[in-house]
Structure formats: C-alpha cells, structure tokens
Enzyme design. Structure first.
Site, short mmCIF file in Angstrom:
data_model
loop_
_atom_site.label_atom_id
_atom_site.label_comp_id
_atom_site.label_asym_id
_atom_site.label_seq_id
_atom_site.Cartn_x
_atom_site.Cartn_y
_atom_site.Cartn_z
N ASP A 13 -10.86 -29.41 -16.11
CA ASP A 13 -10.49 -28.65 -17.31
C ASP A 13 -10.18 -29.60 -18.47
O ASP A 13 -9.47 -30.58 -18.31
CB ASP A 13 -9.26 -27.80 -16.99
CG ASP A 13 -8.99 -26.72 -18.01
OD1 ASP A 13 -9.46 -26.84 -19.16
OD2 ASP A 13 -8.31 -25.75 -17.65
N HIS A 15 -9.06 -28.34 -21.64
CA HIS A 15 -8.30 -27.60 -22.65
C HIS A 15 -7.01 -28.35 -22.99
O HIS A 15 -6.12 -28.46 -22.16
CB HIS A 15 -7.96 -26.20 -22.14
CG HIS A 15 -9.15 -25.31 -22.05
ND1 HIS A 15 -9.90 -25.21 -20.90
CD2 HIS A 15 -9.72 -24.49 -22.96
CE1 HIS A 15 -10.89 -24.35 -21.11
NE2 HIS A 15 -10.81 -23.90 -22.35
#
Length: 146
Positions: A13, A15
C-alpha cells in the site's frame, strides 16, 4: 518522557495522506512518532518497535488487503519479545460491507483496536491514551507542612 508509537502503511500500500495526518495529530498530542512511511514490511514494524522501545504499533492500510499483509504479524512481535499495543485502521478489506465483521476478524488476529477509514484521529488518540494509561494532566504537588 513522551510515549513512542510506530506508525506506517503495511504491505504494498502506498497511501500516504492518512498516516501524515495521523503523525501530525499524534505529535501535537505529545507522542513521539516513528513514521515508517508507506510500503512497510512486518519486519520493519517489528524492528522499529524494538529499537524505539515503543508502547504501540499503529498499522495503516487503505488498499483493502490488510488481512493478507497482517497475517502472522503478532507472532513476529512475540518472537521478537515485544508486548506492545497494536492498532490497525483504514479500508481493511476489499468490498468491505460490514465493518463489524472486519473489526472482529482483526481482533481475532490479535489487534487491540481496529478502526475504519472514517475514524477521526482524535478518537484514535483518546483510545491510545486510555490503553497506554496516560494522563493529560500533571500529578498534583504534595504539600508538606513544616
């Protein structure tokens, strides 16, 4: 001495916005924050928690694959001799309809608290203070009459 927390986004990930906001909120609340950034491995969380003598590890994931990324996480912490508070939060499952079942799944995996992506940082900070048994006020001075 401020309590140290480890913060990062696990797995593949990338983000970054959520952990940046959380890092700022935690720092403003008086915590010492070690931000691992994005795409952090379980090993990086464990090594940082050990090196920093952290009181808590906060795992973020927004791309929906947190269950796979967090499998075996608590076993790694235990193998390293760490007994730390663990939080996980974000969009933890693809197609997440019922967050309560997601919360239960992650609690069964060993996480102390599980938050959805809509959680206000202040809610997480309040939980962290309670769970770490931190107070926000200084103890009253004891008066000694002479």
């Amino acid at each position: 001495m401020p309590e140290t927390v480890i913060l990062g986004v696990i797995g593949s990930d990338a983000h970054v916005v959520g952990i940046t906001i959380l890092e700022q909120a935690l720092s403003a609340a008086g915590f010492e924050v070690e931000n691992l950034g994005v795409q952090s491995s379980q090993e990086e969380f464990v090594e940082a928690a050990k090196a920093e003598d952290a009181g808590a590890v906060l795992v973020s994931s927004l791309y929906g694959h947190a269950r796979q990324d967090c499998e075996g996480f608590h076993e790694r912490l235990e193998e390293a001799g760490l007994d730390v508070l663990t939080y996980v939060g974000g969009n933890l499952s693809v197609g997440q309809d019922d967050f309560e079942s997601t919360r239960e799944r992650f609690r069964e995996m060993g996480f102390d608290r599980v938050f959805d992506a809509e959680t206000d940082p202040e809610e997480a900070i309040a939980s962290l203070r309670r769970d770490l048994q931190l107070t926000t006020t200084e103890p009253e001075a004891v008066r000694v009459d002479s």
